[in-house]
Design a protein around this motif. Structure first.
Motif, PDB file in Angstrom:
ATOM      1  N   MET A   1     -10.729  -6.620   1.205  1.00 31.19           N
ATOM      2  CA  MET A   1      -9.197  -6.427   1.009  1.00 31.19           C
ATOM      3  C   MET A   1      -8.766  -7.481   0.434  1.00 31.19           C
ATOM      4  SD  MET A   1      -8.209  -4.068   3.996  1.00 31.19           S
ATOM      5  CE  MET A   1      -7.402  -2.687   3.128  1.00 31.19           C
ATOM      6  N   PHE A   2      -7.718  -7.400  -0.229  1.00 32.36           N
ATOM      7  CA  PHE A   2      -6.734  -8.522  -0.881  1.00 32.36           C
ATOM      8  C   PHE A   2      -5.208  -8.163  -0.495  1.00 32.36           C
ATOM      9  CE2 PHE A   2     -10.371  -8.620  -3.619  1.00 32.36           C
ATOM     10  CZ  PHE A   2     -10.815  -9.854  -3.500  1.00 32.36           C
ATOM     11  N   VAL A   3      -4.636  -9.206  -0.333  1.00 28.98           N
ATOM     12  CA  VAL A   3      -3.030  -9.073  -0.293  1.00 28.98           C
ATOM     13  C   VAL A   3      -2.390  -9.344  -1.256  1.00 28.98           C
ATOM     14  CG1 VAL A   3      -0.804  -9.904   0.922  1.00 28.98           C
ATOM     15  CG2 VAL A   3      -2.941  -9.577   2.260  1.00 28.98           C
ATOM     16  N   VAL A   4      -1.985  -8.275  -1.906  1.00 35.69           N
ATOM     17  CA  VAL A   4      -1.474  -8.374  -3.734  1.00 35.69           C
ATOM     18  C   VAL A   4       0.065  -8.528  -3.514  1.00 35.69           C
ATOM     19  CG1 VAL A   4      -3.502  -7.744  -4.629  1.00 35.69           C
ATOM     20  CG2 VAL A   4      -1.698  -6.344  -4.098  1.00 35.69           C
ATOM     21  N   TYR A   5       1.005  -8.926  -4.151  1.00 31.87           N
ATOM     22  CA  TYR A   5       2.291  -8.915  -4.610  1.00 31.87           C
ATOM     23  C   TYR A   5       2.501  -8.145  -5.754  1.00 31.87           C
ATOM     24  CZ  TYR A   5       7.110 -10.028  -5.641  1.00 31.87           C
ATOM     25  OH  TYR A   5       8.503  -9.949  -5.955  1.00 31.87           O
ATOM     26  N   CYS A   6       3.066  -7.020  -5.640  1.00 25.06           N
ATOM     27  CA  CYS A   6       3.538  -6.391  -6.999  1.00 25.06           C
ATOM     28  C   CYS A   6       5.046  -6.401  -7.338  1.00 25.06           C
ATOM     29  CB  CYS A   6       3.381  -4.598  -6.484  1.00 25.06           C
ATOM     30  SG  CYS A   6       3.902  -3.684  -7.898  1.00 25.06           S
ATOM     31  N   ALA A   7       5.009  -7.073  -8.459  1.00 21.57           N
ATOM     32  CA  ALA A   7       6.706  -7.602  -9.106  1.00 21.57           C
ATOM     33  C   ALA A   7       7.264  -6.344  -9.308  1.00 21.57           C
ATOM     34  CB  ALA A   7       6.392  -8.378 -10.298  1.00 21.57           C
ATOM     35  N   GLU A   8       6.762  -4.935  -9.442  1.00 21.44           N
ATOM     36  CA  GLU A   8       7.711  -4.108 -10.128  1.00 21.44           C
ATOM     37  C   GLU A   8       8.278  -3.563  -8.493  1.00 21.44           C
ATOM     38  OE1 GLU A   8       6.041  -1.477 -13.002  1.00 21.44           O
ATOM     39  OE2 GLU A   8       4.982  -2.723 -13.947  1.00 21.44           O
ATOM     40  N   CYS A   9       7.405  -3.441  -7.654  1.00 15.53           N
ATOM     41  CA  CYS A   9       7.639  -2.667  -6.315  1.00 15.53           C
ATOM     42  C   CYS A   9       8.482  -3.829  -5.436  1.00 15.53           C
ATOM     43  CB  CYS A   9       6.444  -2.282  -5.646  1.00 15.53           C
ATOM     44  SG  CYS A   9       5.622  -1.006  -6.395  1.00 15.53           S
ATOM     45  N   ASP A  10       8.256  -5.053  -5.571  1.00 16.33           N
ATOM     46  CA  ASP A  10       8.865  -6.119  -5.050  1.00 16.33           C
ATOM     47  C   ASP A  10       8.550  -6.229  -3.593  1.00 16.33           C
ATOM     48  OD1 ASP A  10      10.519  -8.627  -5.062  1.00 16.33           O
ATOM     49  OD2 ASP A  10      12.173  -7.613  -4.285  1.00 16.33           O
ATOM     50  N   ARG A  11       7.252  -6.038  -3.276  1.00 14.82           N
ATOM     51  CA  ARG A  11       6.670  -5.879  -2.054  1.00 14.82           C
ATOM     52  C   ARG A  11       5.063  -6.469  -2.064  1.00 14.82           C
ATOM     53  NH1 ARG A  11       5.809   0.176   0.384  1.00 14.82           N
ATOM     54  NH2 ARG A  11       4.394   0.651  -1.345  1.00 14.82           N
ATOM     55  N   ARG A  12       4.791  -6.970  -1.022  1.00  9.89           N
ATOM     56  CA  ARG A  12       3.148  -7.065  -0.678  1.00  9.89           C
ATOM     57  C   ARG A  12       2.498  -5.973  -0.041  1.00  9.89           C
ATOM     58  NH1 ARG A  12       2.173 -12.570   2.398  1.00  9.89           N
ATOM     59  NH2 ARG A  12       2.880 -11.208   3.780  1.00  9.89           N
ATOM     60  N   THR A  13       1.288  -5.438  -0.602  1.00 10.01           N
ATOM     61  CA  THR A  13       0.528  -4.531  -0.116  1.00 10.01           C
ATOM     62  C   THR A  13      -0.841  -5.106  -0.060  1.00 10.01           C
ATOM     63  OG1 THR A  13       0.125  -3.813  -2.375  1.00 10.01           O
ATOM     64  CG2 THR A  13       2.157  -2.707  -1.246  1.00 10.01           C
ATOM     65  N   LEU A  14      -1.618  -4.392   0.571  1.00 13.24           N
ATOM     66  CA  LEU A  14      -3.095  -4.579   0.664  1.00 13.24           C
ATOM     67  C   LEU A  14      -3.628  -3.780  -0.380  1.00 13.24           C
ATOM     68  CD1 LEU A  14      -4.158  -4.251   4.421  1.00 13.24           C
ATOM     69  CD2 LEU A  14      -4.102  -6.112   3.067  1.00 13.24           C
ATOM     70  N   LEU A  15      -4.788  -4.623  -1.185  1.00 14.84           N
ATOM     71  CA  LEU A  15      -5.723  -4.021  -2.076  1.00 14.84           C
ATOM     72  C   LEU A  15      -6.969  -3.771  -1.552  1.00 14.84           C
ATOM     73  CD1 LEU A  15      -5.467  -3.145  -5.279  1.00 14.84           C
ATOM     74  CD2 LEU A  15      -6.324  -5.901  -5.493  1.00 14.84           C
ATOM     75  N   GLY A  16      -7.407  -2.616  -1.274  1.00 10.37           N
ATOM     76  CA  GLY A  16      -8.514  -2.365  -0.839  1.00 10.37           C
ATOM     77  C   GLY A  16      -9.905  -2.137  -1.718  1.00 10.37           C
ATOM     78  N   VAL A  17     -10.958  -2.064  -1.505  1.00 12.37           N
ATOM     79  CA  VAL A  17     -11.976  -1.919  -2.263  1.00 12.37           C
ATOM     80  C   VAL A  17     -11.805  -0.760  -3.471  1.00 12.37           C
ATOM     81  CG1 VAL A  17     -14.414  -1.590  -2.437  1.00 12.37           C
ATOM     82  CG2 VAL A  17     -13.386  -2.772  -0.788  1.00 12.37           C
ATOM     83  N   ASP A  18     -11.298   0.355  -3.017  1.00 14.53           N
ATOM     84  CA  ASP A  18     -11.234   1.447  -3.830  1.00 14.53           C
ATOM     85  C   ASP A  18     -10.185   1.025  -4.811  1.00 14.53           C
ATOM     86  OD1 ASP A  18     -13.112   2.743  -2.117  1.00 14.53           O
ATOM     87  OD2 ASP A  18     -11.429   3.879  -1.018  1.00 14.53           O
ATOM     88  N   GLU A  19      -9.180   0.357  -4.597  1.00 16.81           N
ATOM     89  CA  GLU A  19      -7.988   0.005  -5.765  1.00 16.81           C
ATOM     90  C   GLU A  19      -8.669  -0.861  -6.715  1.00 16.81           C
ATOM     91  OE1 GLU A  19      -7.142  -0.108  -2.240  1.00 16.81           O
ATOM     92  OE2 GLU A  19      -6.137   2.148  -2.229  1.00 16.81           O
ATOM     93  N   VAL A  20      -9.680  -1.848  -6.591  1.00 13.22           N
ATOM     94  CA  VAL A  20      -9.945  -2.689  -7.365  1.00 13.22           C
ATOM     95  C   VAL A  20     -10.508  -2.062  -8.575  1.00 13.22           C
ATOM     96  CG1 VAL A  20     -11.688  -4.434  -7.813  1.00 13.22           C
ATOM     97  CG2 VAL A  20     -10.585  -4.327  -5.726  1.00 13.22           C
ATOM     98  N   ASP A  21     -10.183  -2.592  -9.880  1.00 15.25           N
ATOM     99  CA  ASP A  21     -10.517  -1.957 -11.007  1.00 15.25           C
ATOM    100  C   ASP A  21     -11.632  -2.907 -11.810  1.00 15.25           C
ATOM    101  OD1 ASP A  21      -9.177   0.397 -10.677  1.00 15.25           O
ATOM    102  OD2 ASP A  21      -7.480  -0.542 -11.861  1.00 15.25           O
ATOM    103  N   TRP A  22     -11.244  -3.998 -11.576  1.00 18.29           N
ATOM    104  CA  TRP A  22     -12.017  -5.272 -12.522  1.00 18.29           C
ATOM    105  C   TRP A  22     -12.187  -6.341 -11.671  1.00 18.29           C
ATOM    106  CZ3 TRP A  22     -15.167  -4.193 -16.510  1.00 18.29           C
ATOM    107  CH2 TRP A  22     -15.644  -5.074 -17.301  1.00 18.29           C
ATOM    108  N   VAL A  23     -13.382  -7.231 -11.828  1.00 18.77           N
ATOM    109  CA  VAL A  23     -13.520  -8.364 -11.341  1.00 18.77           C
ATOM    110  C   VAL A  23     -14.104  -9.464 -12.606  1.00 18.77           C
ATOM    111  CG1 VAL A  23     -14.590  -9.874  -9.655  1.00 18.77           C
ATOM    112  CG2 VAL A  23     -13.892  -7.601  -8.900  1.00 18.77           C
ATOM    113  N   GLU A  24     -13.193 -10.291 -12.709  1.00 22.27           N
ATOM    114  CA  GLU A  24     -13.694 -11.145 -13.842  1.00 22.27           C
ATOM    115  C   GLU A  24     -13.932 -12.616 -13.492  1.00 22.27           C
ATOM    116  OE1 GLU A  24     -12.341 -12.060 -18.464  1.00 22.27           O
ATOM    117  OE2 GLU A  24     -11.183 -10.909 -17.065  1.00 22.27           O
ATOM    118  N   ASN A  25     -14.920 -13.336 -14.080  1.00 21.40           N
ATOM    119  CA  ASN A  25     -15.093 -14.697 -13.540  1.00 21.40           C
ATOM    120  C   ASN A  25     -14.495 -15.688 -14.855  1.00 21.40           C
ATOM    121  OD1 ASN A  25     -15.958 -16.889 -12.039  1.00 21.40           O
ATOM    122  ND2 ASN A  25     -18.201 -16.469 -12.661  1.00 21.40           N
ATOM    123  N   LEU A  26     -13.191 -16.197 -14.458  1.00 19.41           N
ATOM    124  CA  LEU A  26     -12.713 -16.849 -15.504  1.00 19.41           C
ATOM    125  C   LEU A  26     -13.352 -18.292 -15.677  1.00 19.41           C
ATOM    126  CD1 LEU A  26      -9.049 -16.183 -14.421  1.00 19.41           C
ATOM    127  CD2 LEU A  26     -10.319 -14.944 -16.016  1.00 19.41           C
TER     128      LEU A  26
END
Length: 98
Positions: free
Chosen positions: A1-26
């Motif tokens: 799980m990750f704590v993310v900030y959504c600029a459009e909602c203007d709030r922090r939420t938890l991003l669970g495993v089900d909500e992850v779309d893409w993981v990239e090694n920059l």
């Protein structure tokens, strides 16, 4: 799980495993995790060993000794009072109902 900030909602939420779309090694040690907040807006989290967030600008380091000396004197006085007088935690007889 990750704590993310959504600029459009203007709030922090938890991003669970089900909500992850893409993981990239920059770069070596920096990972980008992208997904969607509960309302469907796109969010991105940067994580990894190489990612170092900025320090909190409100933290100014430890308190100067000039502030801690009076507090230490009060603690020492309180310790002497505790040693001199007995501390009892039980209630006197009139406070008991049964």
């Amino acid at each position: 799980m990750f704590v993310v900030y959504c600029a459009e909602c203007d709030r922090r939420t938890l991003l669970g495993v089900d909500e992850v779309d893409w993981v990239e090694n920059l770069t070596p040690g920096m990972i980008s995790v992208s997904g969607h907040c509960p309302r469907g807006h796109e969010v991105v989290v940067l994580t990894g060993d190489a990612f170092t967030p900025h320090e909190d600008p409100r933290y100014y380091g430890p308190a100067p000794r000039i502030w801690t000396k009076p507090l230490n004197r009060v603690r020492a006085l309180f310790g002497l009072l505790l040693a001199r007088f007995e501390v009892r935690r039980d209630l006197p007889g009139p406070f008991y109902r049964y």
